[in-house]
Write an enzyme that holds these catalytic residues in place. Structure first.
Site: not given
Length: 151
Positions: A18, A42, A91, A129
């Site tokens: 990031h 979440k 990614r 993450s």
């Protein structure tokens, strides 16, 4: 007109990947706003307030970077901030499929917003993450993957 980009995410945690996207984004935009989105569905692993403070410290020497947290549609937040760009890192092709759909919805909500995708630098591509959270959960050192120290 100032070119402002919103870099949205849950950043749970904010990784060196990031950080790389933000630093590269600064070469394209006058300001990068790191937006930590709250997601009621979440449960965060790292408290949002702690992560915001760590990110702010990471970019303390960069006046063109600021951190906000929000509980709204990303496109609405971009409009409120005067950000005409959403900055996202990719990614792999799986990221692209997911991010492409989101970018279309953001454009539907705020037609003047453009999503800019930056390909993750190769050495940082394996970092996610969720992997970092798992390592941390089981007591492994994560210093290599994050741009700050966390206990």
């Amino acid at each position: 007109m100032k070119r402002i980009a919103l870099f949205p995410g849950s950043f749970d945690p904010f990784t060196k990947g990031h950080e790389d996207i933000v630093l590269r984004g600064l070469k394209l935009f006058d300001e990068v706003v790191i937006g930590i989105g709250r997601n009621a569905n979440k449960q965060r692993y790292f408290p949002l307030e702690v992560m915001a403070e760590l990110i702010e410290k990471t970019f303390a020497d960069y006046p063109s970077v600021r951190v906000v947290s929000y509980d709204d549609l990303t496109a609405n937040v971009a409009r409120e901030l005067g950000a005409r760009f959403l900055l996202r890192g990719l990614r792999n092709t799986t990221d692209f499929e997911y991010e492409n759909s989101i970018s279309q919805v953001n454009r539907y909500v705020y037609e003047d917003v453009e999503t800019v995708f930056l390909i993750t630098s190769p050495p940082l591509a394996p970092i996610s993450s969720s992997i970092i959270r798992e390592l941390h959960r089981y007591g492994k050192n994560i210093d290599e993957f994050v741009p700050y120290r966390i206990s």
